[in-house]
Structure formats: C-alpha cells, structure tokens
Design an enzyme around this catalytic site. Structure first.
Site, PDB file in Angstrom:
ATOM      1  N   SER A 216     -84.641  45.623 -20.606  1.00 43.18           N
ATOM      2  CA  SER A 216     -85.997  46.179 -20.609  1.00 43.18           C
ATOM      3  C   SER A 216     -86.061  47.370 -21.554  1.00 43.18           C
ATOM      4  O   SER A 216     -85.090  47.685 -22.224  1.00 43.18           O
ATOM      5  CB  SER A 216     -86.381  46.612 -19.204  1.00 43.18           C
ATOM      6  OG  SER A 216     -85.646  47.761 -18.843  1.00 43.18           O
ATOM      7  N   LYS A 217     -87.203  48.020 -21.557  1.00 36.11           N
ATOM      8  CA  LYS A 217     -87.389  49.151 -22.488  1.00 36.11           C
ATOM      9  C   LYS A 217     -86.302  50.209 -22.326  1.00 36.11           C
ATOM     10  O   LYS A 217     -85.973  50.909 -23.259  1.00 36.11           O
ATOM     11  CB  LYS A 217     -88.742  49.837 -22.293  1.00 36.11           C
ATOM     12  CG  LYS A 217     -89.935  48.930 -22.356  1.00 36.11           C
ATOM     13  CD  LYS A 217     -90.302  48.495 -21.003  1.00 36.11           C
ATOM     14  CE  LYS A 217     -90.830  47.111 -20.837  1.00 36.11           C
ATOM     15  NZ  LYS A 217     -90.440  46.439 -19.640  1.00 36.11           N
ATOM     16  N   ARG A 218     -85.816  50.320 -21.129  1.00 34.43           N
ATOM     17  CA  ARG A 218     -84.785  51.331 -20.868  1.00 34.43           C
ATOM     18  C   ARG A 218     -83.575  51.168 -21.776  1.00 34.43           C
ATOM     19  O   ARG A 218     -82.847  52.106 -22.027  1.00 34.43           O
ATOM     20  CB  ARG A 218     -84.312  51.243 -19.408  1.00 34.43           C
ATOM     21  CG  ARG A 218     -85.234  51.891 -18.429  1.00 34.43           C
ATOM     22  CD  ARG A 218     -84.685  51.772 -17.029  1.00 34.43           C
ATOM     23  NE  ARG A 218     -84.591  50.389 -16.584  1.00 34.43           N
ATOM     24  CZ  ARG A 218     -83.456  49.789 -16.270  1.00 34.43           C
ATOM     25  NH1 ARG A 218     -82.332  50.461 -16.352  1.00 34.43           N
ATOM     26  NH2 ARG A 218     -83.453  48.546 -15.884  1.00 34.43           N
ATOM     27  N   HIS A 219     -83.334  49.949 -22.219  1.00 38.07           N
ATOM     28  CA  HIS A 219     -82.152  49.707 -23.034  1.00 38.07           C
ATOM     29  C   HIS A 219     -82.406  49.897 -24.518  1.00 38.07           C
ATOM     30  O   HIS A 219     -81.738  49.314 -25.353  1.00 38.07           O
ATOM     31  CB  HIS A 219     -81.640  48.296 -22.779  1.00 38.07           C
ATOM     32  CG  HIS A 219     -81.342  48.041 -21.342  1.00 38.07           C
ATOM     33  ND1 HIS A 219     -82.213  47.381 -20.519  1.00 38.07           N
ATOM     34  CD2 HIS A 219     -80.290  48.394 -20.582  1.00 38.07           C
ATOM     35  CE1 HIS A 219     -81.701  47.326 -19.296  1.00 38.07           C
ATOM     36  NE2 HIS A 219     -80.543  47.936 -19.306  1.00 38.07           N
TER      37      HIS A 219
END
Length: 469
Positions: free
Chosen positions: A238-241
């Site tokens: 997800s965006k976190r990565h």
RNA sequence: GGUCCCAUCGUCUAGCGGUCCAGGACGCCGGCCUCUCACGCCGGAAACCGGGGUUCGAUUCCCCGUGGGAUCACCA
C-alpha cells in the site's frame, strides 16, 4: 485447442498499483504466449467510486508498460441492460429471488450469528417468500444448501469449498444495478473469457462465481490465482510502502521493460534466469511455473534489474525514454546521434534514467562551476603544463577517435613525465565540472574537439586566476 | 472468530525421493581490473519453521503444531 481469451478488469477507483500491474502483465503475457486475445475491461458498476481520472491513469500506465489489448476497453456502466437480462434469467430459473430485508436487518443477523458463534451470513429470510420485484428490493443468488464446489486452480491445485459456508449474496442492488460478482461473470461469459488470472485475494469469491457460471448454463473458465505482492513488512502493498503506482516508477526513471521483468519474476520463474526481454517473456511464460507463496516487493532488486535493462538497451530506445527527463532539466537536447553517443557513455553507470539525466548534463551545458573539493585538489599550477600541452596537440588532431585520443594522451604523458592519473583528473574536472564521469577518452570523443578545447582553455584561465605564481 | 491459502539464505527464487554438507539473483563483505565513478571478473558469509509419520532414504509425500497472508458488503 481453443483460443485463449484473458482479461484485465480493474475498477477505476485509484491508480494502477504494482499488484494490479502484475496481474495485467500475467494475463497479457499468457494471451500473447498462447496466441490468444487480451481483453481490457473497466469495472465501474459502483458509480460513486469510479472516476474518469482513474480510467485515464490506468490506461496511461498500461500503455507505458507496453501492455496492449485486443478488445476494449469495455465499460460495465454501459452494459447494464445485459446484466439485467441475465438477472431476470436467474430469477426465472429459480436461481435467484427478491429480498426486502434492509441493510440494517442483515447487519443485525450477521452480528447475532457472530455472537452465538455462528457464521455471519444472510439467513435466507426472503428465500421462500417468492417476492415480486418491489421498489428497492435487492436480488439474491440462491446458493445450494448442501454439497461442495470444487475449484481446480491452475496454480493452487484443488480447493474444496462447502456450499454451506457461502451465503445468498446480492447480485442486483436496490437501484437495479448489478454487483461485482454478477457483472464479472456475465462479462466473462459474454466476452468469451476462458482464462482468469487474478490475485489470490479472490479465491474466496471463486466458488460464488463458479455457481453463477453454472446457474447461467455456462462452461467454467480456467482459474489461476497468483499470490499477492507484499511490502517489506509482509503486509499487503500500500501507500505506506512508498511509491506503489506504476507511473511513480516511470517518474523515478525505471524502464517499462525492467518493471515488467521484475513484476513477472516476482512469483514466476524460469529456472535460474533473472533477465528477460519482452520477447523472452512471451516465449517462455507459462502458468505452471507460477509459485504458490506470496512475495515481498524488493526495491533494490528492481533497481538492479533496471540497471541491467539500461545496459542492454539500445541508445536510441533509451533516448526516447530519457527525453522527458532532459526536458524537465531544461537541457537543449534533441534526439539524434550526439544524444545517443552521450547516452552510450553512461549506460554502464546509470541505475535509473534519473541518474542518467543528472550525469549527462555536461554534454549539453557549459561548465560554469567546478566541484569544490576537486578544484582544491586538482586545479593547481602543476596541472597547467599538461593541460596546455593537451590543448596544443588536440588542436592539431584530425580525428577524435578513441585510439587517436589515447595516442595524444600518451605523448602528453611522455612530454610531461606524468602518469595518466595526474593528467586525466584535472582534464575531467575541466570538461565536466566534476570528478566522476565516464572515461576521459569517451567524453572527448563525444564532446568533440571544439568544446573540449574551449573548456580546457577556460579551465586554464580559471587556474591562472585563482592560484598564485 | 469462521473459511481459504502459504512456509528454502535478509529479499526474489531453483529444487518436482537419492545427483543437496541445497544452486542462481539482489543486497552485504573481501580482492582483482583501473584515468575518476561505475561496469566486469574472482572469492566469502547467509536458508530447507518445529514435531510426528511414510520410505532403505526426505528440502521434496502425509498429519499435527507454529507462524504469516487473504477473505467474510446493496466495494471491486
């Protein structure tokens, strides 16, 4: 042997991320490998979540990746009549029924079931009521009460589902629009899709869809569920990565061939081979060497693969991909042999197009500032004799071939009694403004006599100005 | 919690009962090459989740455990 038809059906509610791109690539590759057809379809039955911007973004990403489709894009929002027809067919055939339970009621029965340790599913309240289509009523699919549904997955093997675990899911909303399961199955049937490659987050949906295929009297397609792509923390990407949209990688200077290579290798293998060209992939791709376990996305490896693709690519092709970056940097670069020669000197030393665009600067702009540390260390008065000598010899030189330049340097070395290292470094700083660059002969060969001499003279003047006698 | 899936170096993976004191790649650590930086080359450290079976023999087959993931909508 029947013709293989695969498809990629994203919902336009965001950008194309790596996971989606990978399933697109798998479907595309399989179709190409089998000489089949690849269908592109937009799943936009949920009007509230779908946006035109997403459709455009996904399309752009597909094109950049080089994934071309033979049919489509189809839009589910334009096929409502077809779905309605099939829903009616299911009702008429006794495979579906109207239900007037409100969302709140259903929510309630799920909660109760959960509390008593039961399965959270629709309890079939309206199943036997034989309701006629009322205002706001939904249509539910009637799941067989007993028996099993067996999925013979092309990558995961045999998976058995108890029909009792499934609940009567909604196939038509209160407003008359179809839900996902219905729309996909109807589309796949009417579009002749016979091979469905998708993320394994769909395995639990599969029995429902299989039952739908059967209720509609259609043959089952081949299912191939590929494992997910996870982030470094082993959770879904997800965006976190970091950057997860395909276009973000384009902007970071990744080549589409490298990304495709990387994505395919994540979960698929062909012995020990790591590097694949597109043609290679089309020739060798197959469903039976897709792995069964989820893979962690490793940016380092993407970069390394990108470096390999940059090395293997033709300067002309690289130039195409590099141009946007050069424009952004404001260089006066135009496609052509000068650009390609410059690129050639940088291929082995660039991991991304961003690196390349940065390091290629001196080919297009005059050197106005010198690296501070380099200047202190290299621009001393001792550098003057060899540089002056070089200017003279270069001036007399006819051709600027690598061999000729090497001979010139050799004679400068002899006359000054200095090693190549002592001469090349100040020259490098003079020509590029930095202490790190491609080989000195390569640079001069590309830059040409005029620019080289001008820059050397400028450097000589600069040294004379800034150092004491 | 129910259901489903998965399990080889840090990561991507090869391995489809003996050829495995487990091979390749990325990353990491040495060295070589060398006009700088890269590239390239050579070498090194690094893994079969645990326990039971089956078998003459298990990384490979089966079961259990453990761990991880997915999914349980009038989203797709």
């Amino acid at each position: 042997m029947k013709k293989i038809i695969t498809r990629f059906p994203p919902s336009p509610s965001g950008h194309l991320h790596l996971g989606g791109a990978r399933t697109a690539v798998f479907n595309w590759l399989y179709a190409r490998h089998m000489g089949g057809t690849f269908v592109f379809r937009i799943e936009d039955t949920d009007a509230a979540r779908s946006t035109q911007a997403s459709v455009d973004g996904i399309t752009e990403a597909m094109q950049w990746l080089g994934i071309d489709w033979d049919k489509g894009p189809y839009f589910q929002s334009q096929r409502l009549d077809i779905y309605r027809e099939h829903i009616q067919k299911l009702i008429d055939g006794g495979h579906a029924y109207y239900c007037t339970c409100t969302p709140a009621q259903v929510e309630d029965m799920r909660k109760k079931a959960m509390e008593t340790g039961g399965k959270p599913k629709y309890d079939g309240t309206c199943r036997q009521k034989g309701l006629a289509g009322a205002n706001g009523a939904v249509v539910r699919f009637k799941i067989p009460e007993a028996g099993v549904t067996v999925l013979n997955d092309a990558v995961k093997g045999r998976i058995v589902f108890q029909n009792g675990e499934l609940d009567d899911f909604v196939i038509c909303r209160g407003d008359g629009t179809p839900t996902y399961h219905l729309a996909v199955v109807v589309d796949d049937i009417t579009m002749g899709v016979n091979t469905i490659i998708r993320g394994d987050d769909h395995v639990n949906n599969t029995p429902k869809q299989m039952l739908l295929f059967q209720a509609l009297g259609s043959e089952l397609p081949t299912f191939a569920h590929v494992p997910m792509v996870l982030g470094a923390d082993k959770t879904r990407l997800s965006k976190r990565h970091g950057a997860t949209s395909v276009t973000a990688y384009r902007d970071q200077g990744i080549l589409p061939d490298a990304l495709v290579n990387f994505l395919v290798r994540l979960g698929w293998s062909h012995g020990d081979q790591e590097f694949f060209t597109r043609e290679d992939l089309i020739e060798k791709f197959s469903l039976d060497t897709i792995g069964r376990s989820a893979g962690v996305f490793n940016p380092e490896k993407l970069l390394a693969l990108n470096a390999d693709h940059i090395k293997a690519s033709s300067p002309g092709k690289l130039a195409e991909h590099l141009m946007p970056f050069l424009k952004d940097a404001g260089y006066q670069a135009t496609p052509g042999s000068y650009l390609e020669q410059a690129i050639e000197t940088l291929q082995a030393r660039s991991r991304t197009l961003v690196d390349m665009a940065r390091d290629i600067r001196f080919y297009f702009e005059d050197v106005t500032v010198y690296d501070e540390k380099g200047e202190k260390k290299l621009f001393r008065r001792e550098a003057l004799p060899p540089m002056t000598c070089l200017v003279e010899k270069l001036d007399a030189l006819e051709d600027c071939s690598h061999a000729a330049l090497e001979a010139v340097f050799r004679s400068v070395m002899e006359e000054t009694g200095l090693g190549l290292g002592k001469i090349a470094q100040p020259v490098r700083l003079a020509l590029t403004g930095t202490t790190v660059s491609p080989g000195i002969f390569e640079i001069i060969a590309v830059l040409g006599k005029e620019k080289t001499i001008a820059r050397l003279k400028a450097a000589i003047a600069h040294i004379e100005d800034t150092t004491d006698r």
